[in-house]
Write a protein that holds these residues in place. Sequence first.
Motif, PDB file in Angstrom:
ATOM      1  N   LEU A  93       0.816  -1.216   0.000  1.00 61.13           N
ATOM      2  CA  LEU A  93       0.000   0.000   0.000  1.00 61.13           C
ATOM      3  C   LEU A  93       0.849   1.266   0.000  1.00 61.13           C
ATOM      4  O   LEU A  93       1.846   1.361   0.724  1.00 61.13           O
ATOM      5  CB  LEU A  93      -0.905   0.027   1.232  1.00 61.13           C
ATOM      6  N   LYS A  94       0.421   2.226  -0.768  1.00 56.82           N
ATOM      7  CA  LYS A  94       1.001   3.565  -0.731  1.00 56.82           C
ATOM      8  C   LYS A  94       0.125   4.468   0.140  1.00 56.82           C
ATOM      9  O   LYS A  94      -0.962   4.098   0.537  1.00 56.82           O
ATOM     10  CB  LYS A  94       1.066   4.144  -2.147  1.00 56.82           C
ATOM     11  N   HIS A  95       0.605   5.647   0.421  1.00 58.36           N
ATOM     12  CA  HIS A  95      -0.173   6.755   0.989  1.00 58.36           C
ATOM     13  C   HIS A  95      -0.725   6.484   2.393  1.00 58.36           C
ATOM     14  O   HIS A  95      -1.887   6.769   2.688  1.00 58.36           O
ATOM     15  CB  HIS A  95      -1.316   7.139   0.044  1.00 58.36           C
ATOM     16  N   GLY A  96       0.107   5.933   3.246  1.00 57.11           N
ATOM     17  CA  GLY A  96      -0.248   5.851   4.654  1.00 57.11           C
ATOM     18  C   GLY A  96       0.266   7.072   5.405  1.00 57.11           C
ATOM     19  O   GLY A  96       1.205   7.745   4.958  1.00 57.11           O
ATOM     20  N   VAL A  97      -0.359   7.374   6.527  1.00 59.79           N
ATOM     21  CA  VAL A  97       0.084   8.494   7.372  1.00 59.79           C
ATOM     22  C   VAL A  97       0.282   7.969   8.783  1.00 59.79           C
ATOM     23  O   VAL A  97      -0.659   7.523   9.434  1.00 59.79           O
ATOM     24  CB  VAL A  97      -0.939   9.646   7.370  1.00 59.79           C
ATOM     25  N   GLY A  98       1.510   8.019   9.255  1.00 56.81           N
ATOM     26  CA  GLY A  98       1.820   7.531  10.588  1.00 56.81           C
ATOM     27  C   GLY A  98       1.493   8.547  11.665  1.00 56.81           C
ATOM     28  O   GLY A  98       0.516   8.403  12.398  1.00 56.81           O
ATOM     29  N   ASN A  99       2.316   9.582  11.788  1.00 57.91           N
ATOM     30  CA  ASN A  99       2.117  10.593  12.829  1.00 57.91           C
ATOM     31  C   ASN A  99       2.314  11.969  12.212  1.00 57.91           C
ATOM     32  O   ASN A  99       3.430  12.485  12.149  1.00 57.91           O
ATOM     33  CB  ASN A  99       3.101  10.363  13.979  1.00 57.91           C
ATOM     34  N   MET A 100       1.228  12.564  11.763  1.00 57.19           N
ATOM     35  CA  MET A 100       1.298  13.850  11.080  1.00 57.19           C
ATOM     36  C   MET A 100       1.824  14.969  11.984  1.00 57.19           C
ATOM     37  O   MET A 100       2.717  15.726  11.583  1.00 57.19           O
ATOM     38  CB  MET A 100      -0.076  14.220  10.517  1.00 57.19           C
ATOM     39  N   PRO A 101       1.314  15.127  13.225  1.00 62.02           N
ATOM     40  CA  PRO A 101       1.812  16.217  14.061  1.00 62.02           C
ATOM     41  C   PRO A 101       3.310  16.145  14.331  1.00 62.02           C
ATOM     42  O   PRO A 101       3.982  17.172  14.443  1.00 62.02           O
ATOM     43  CB  PRO A 101       1.009  16.066  15.355  1.00 62.02           C
ATOM     44  N   ASN A 102       3.848  14.935  14.432  1.00 57.95           N
ATOM     45  CA  ASN A 102       5.278  14.777  14.691  1.00 57.95           C
ATOM     46  C   ASN A 102       6.102  14.673  13.416  1.00 57.95           C
ATOM     47  O   ASN A 102       7.331  14.551  13.468  1.00 57.95           O
ATOM     48  CB  ASN A 102       5.529  13.535  15.547  1.00 57.95           C
ATOM     49  N   GLY A 103       5.416  14.686  12.262  1.00 57.21           N
ATOM     50  CA  GLY A 103       6.122  14.694  10.987  1.00 57.21           C
ATOM     51  C   GLY A 103       6.843  13.410  10.660  1.00 57.21           C
ATOM     52  O   GLY A 103       7.851  13.415   9.951  1.00 57.21           O
ATOM     53  N   THR A 104       6.322  12.269  11.134  1.00 58.31           N
ATOM     54  CA  THR A 104       6.962  10.988  10.844  1.00 58.31           C
ATOM     55  C   THR A 104       6.032  10.095  10.041  1.00 58.31           C
ATOM     56  O   THR A 104       4.834  10.054  10.277  1.00 58.31           O
ATOM     57  CB  THR A 104       7.353  10.253  12.143  1.00 58.31           C
ATOM     58  N   GLU A 105       6.605   9.391   9.069  1.00 56.50           N
ATOM     59  CA  GLU A 105       5.889   8.440   8.217  1.00 56.50           C
ATOM     60  C   GLU A 105       4.671   9.093   7.550  1.00 56.50           C
ATOM     61  O   GLU A 105       3.531   8.707   7.749  1.00 56.50           O
ATOM     62  CB  GLU A 105       5.472   7.208   9.026  1.00 56.50           C
ATOM     63  N   ILE A 106       4.970  10.091   6.740  1.00 53.36           N
ATOM     64  CA  ILE A 106       3.933  10.875   6.074  1.00 53.36           C
ATOM     65  C   ILE A 106       3.852  10.484   4.605  1.00 53.36           C
ATOM     66  O   ILE A 106       4.841  10.514   3.885  1.00 53.36           O
ATOM     67  CB  ILE A 106       4.222  12.393   6.180  1.00 53.36           C
ATOM     68  N   ASP A 107       2.650  10.104   4.147  1.00 53.87           N
ATOM     69  CA  ASP A 107       2.400   9.734   2.757  1.00 53.87           C
ATOM     70  C   ASP A 107       3.372   8.650   2.303  1.00 53.87           C
ATOM     71  O   ASP A 107       4.142   8.821   1.355  1.00 53.87           O
ATOM     72  CB  ASP A 107       2.509  10.965   1.859  1.00 53.87           C
ATOM     73  N   THR A 108       3.295   7.515   2.980  1.00 51.44           N
ATOM     74  CA  THR A 108       4.284   6.468   2.801  1.00 51.44           C
ATOM     75  C   THR A 108       3.669   5.101   3.075  1.00 51.44           C
ATOM     76  O   THR A 108       2.607   5.026   3.700  1.00 51.44           O
ATOM     77  CB  THR A 108       5.467   6.733   3.771  1.00 51.44           C
ATOM     78  N   PRO A 109       4.300   4.017   2.642  1.00 53.13           N
ATOM     79  CA  PRO A 109       3.795   2.702   3.026  1.00 53.13           C
ATOM     80  C   PRO A 109       4.018   2.437   4.509  1.00 53.13           C
ATOM     81  O   PRO A 109       4.960   2.974   5.110  1.00 53.13           O
ATOM     82  CB  PRO A 109       4.630   1.739   2.167  1.00 53.13           C
TER      83      PRO A 109
END
Length: 410
Positions: free
Chosen positions: A374-390
């Motif tokens: 899968l593409k386009h996952g969002v891990g932790n947006m406020p902390n800026g980690t794993e953004i728009d990524t598998p």
Amino acid sequence: MINKVVSLLLISIILCGCNEMPGKKDIKKENEDQLLPVIDSTLKRAVKQYTYLSEITEKGRYPKTYIEKEKKIETSDSGWWCSGFFPGSLLYLDDIVGAPELKMKTDEVLEDLKKEQFNTTTHDLGFMMFCSFGNAERLNSNPSYQEILMNSARSLSTRYNDTVKAIRSWDSAPWNKAGKDDLVVIIDNMMNLELLFWATKHSNDSTFYKIAVNHANTTMQNHFREDHSSFHELIYDGNTGEVKAKITNQGASDSSSWARGQAWGLYGFVVMFRETKDIKYLTHAKNIADYLLSHPNLPEDKIPYWDFNAPGIPNALRDSSAGAIIASALLELSRYSTGDDKLRYLNNSKKILETLLTKDYIISEVGENGGFLLKHGVGNMPNGTEIDTPLSYGDYYLIEAMIRYLHSKQ
């Protein structure tokens, strides 16, 4: 070799086509499900993709995500909360498709992961140990897996606070100003209760059952708003049980509906009904589902924004991992529903899968996306980690949802 479930479903599609009269115009039958062959081809591609991912993942490491800029996968050790998803995905694929080429890697990973059975520093042992060893035990029951799962349940139980009647999530969370006597509980923790129910059935020790039920009841009472959306994080006074704060760590704001948090809650309460048969959990799960599916900010293709109240909607990022979790949960929820409810949950789960299995979200060539699906996952947006990524858990719940969809058609 294709699993019998997939084969039988595809044969039924072919037979439907064979029943047409000679010379009749080729019109698709109403009961011909075009998603089935897409799932079949995706699962076959997933085996090849995860064979590739297995080859590039070093021994003792666990794939988390892919860093596009650096063209490399990011991995963790076994203590990271996502460590169970990689072996869990390998086990799912071997079961449904037949992938003996993945068996050696699965055994290697489980041999390394088993040490986490004694880890009392995390609430995520359900994710880590049940998604891995739970699936391994289900598919090939043996005393070794059972012992590991029992020890994991015991370790998780050490984090239970009988005053709050909940399982501690994070030991240390300085960003939320929790004191040393406070108990932090996040909605994600609902996903770890399934391990305790397994331990109850295996050992006949009701202690695990009571912990799971108490945690779910406390969460249901305090984590949810009147509209059935969920806060991400609650801080309790560990000595009195008083709720001190209702906040977020990964959502857009304390008052917003972080999408994956809503998905965790939905999935967790479906499990609660399955394991207890208590109708209040089914009602609660349906309320959460109805909140999600009727939300004005849910896009037509049913893949949620990373937060239902994210800034910048409709240009905010989607979270494919939340979509995959919701699809899987809705498919199980449909099993316990009837009439219009059942149809609504099935149709929405199908729509999510139809979207996720398009080229916009799924890999088309083996080796793309760092080996993930899968593409386009969002891990932790406020902390800026794993953004728009598998994300490893996005893949795990997508595979699970596809398998559940196949079973729903039997």
